[in-house]
Design an enzyme around this catalytic site. Structure first.
Site, PDB file in Angstrom:
ATOM      1  N   LYS A  24       0.822  -1.225   0.000  1.00  0.00           N
ATOM      2  CA  LYS A  24       0.000   0.000   0.000  1.00  0.00           C
ATOM      3  C   LYS A  24       0.855   1.274   0.000  1.00  0.00           C
ATOM      4  O   LYS A  24       0.316   2.373   0.101  1.00  0.00           O
ATOM      5  CB  LYS A  24      -0.916   0.025   1.246  1.00  0.00           C
ATOM      6  CG  LYS A  24      -1.989  -1.042   1.221  1.00  0.00           C
ATOM      7  CD  LYS A  24      -3.103  -0.751   2.226  1.00  0.00           C
ATOM      8  CE  LYS A  24      -2.712  -1.049   3.634  1.00  0.00           C
ATOM      9  NZ  LYS A  24      -3.813  -0.853   4.615  1.00  0.00           N
TER      10      LYS A  24
ATOM     11  N   LYS B  12       2.705   2.316   2.410  1.00  0.00           N
ATOM     12  CA  LYS B  12       2.641   2.965   3.728  1.00  0.00           C
ATOM     13  C   LYS B  12       3.811   2.468   4.547  1.00  0.00           C
ATOM     14  O   LYS B  12       3.994   1.254   4.678  1.00  0.00           O
ATOM     15  CB  LYS B  12       1.354   2.546   4.447  1.00  0.00           C
ATOM     16  CG  LYS B  12       0.242   3.553   4.370  1.00  0.00           C
ATOM     17  CD  LYS B  12      -0.849   3.214   5.378  1.00  0.00           C
ATOM     18  CE  LYS B  12      -2.069   4.070   5.150  1.00  0.00           C
ATOM     19  NZ  LYS B  12      -3.067   3.902   6.186  1.00  0.00           N
TER      20      LYS B  12
END
Ligand code: CTP
Length: 151
Positions: free
Chosen positions: A44, A46
């Site tokens: 993702k 992140k």
């Protein structure tokens, strides 16, 4: 027994997370969290500060959370909801409309986020603090060098 399932990273656990979990639990009896693994967070894009095992430990210590399972990929939700016998799939409204396709197996809800707080914002504050600290160390060392040059 009404079961609610939600998903997220819950890094640097903050009051926005607490308030969401409280509102989710109030929708039924059992709240289960699909917690994004460190590897899935990389997918993702992140960067997590707190590792999966500790984020899980923190969530399980929350009075609103009954269980936590790992979220490894985007595609697992349908299987998870069926396994957990979920009545409700609910998540913050930053995801509004994104999971409507699950509506055939559970009620899909998007709850309003708490304003002015997010993990991203906390990370920004932390990095500004460390930048200030580095500047402070630079100032002290240049002062020491100046003193040393006068000896
Ligand atoms: N959430 C919320 N209110 C906030 C922050 C998060 O209700 N102020 C909700 C999100 O909508 C999501 C859950 O908490 O349903 C987990 O969110 P997560 O992405 O882990 O937290 P964020 O603080 O939004 O992290 P980031 O800034 O990295 O997106």
């Amino acid at each position: 027994m009404k079961t609610i399932v939600t998903y997220g990273t819950f890094d640097l656990y903050h009051v926005g997370h607490v308030r969401l979990l409280k509102r989710l639990k109030a929708l039924g009896d059992r709240l289960v969290v699909g917690l994004s693994t460190d590897e899935f967070n990389q997918v993702k894009k992140k960067k997590v500060i707190i590792p999966f095992a500790e984020r899980k430990e923190i969530l399980l210590s929350c009075q609103y959370v009954d269980d936590v399972f790992p979220e490894n990929c985007w595609e697992q939700k349908r299987e998870d909801l069926l396994r957990e016998k979920a009545d409700i799939f609910a998540i913050g409204d930053d995801w509004a409309g994104k999971f409507d396709d699950l509506g055939d197996i559970a009620e899909v809800l998007y709850l309003p986020r708490t304003k002015d707080i997010s993990t991203t914002e906390l990370k920004t504050v932390l990095s500004e603090l460390s930048r200030e600290k580095v500047q402070e160390i630079r100032n002290v060392s240049s002062h020491l060098l100046e003193l040393a040059s006068k000896l």
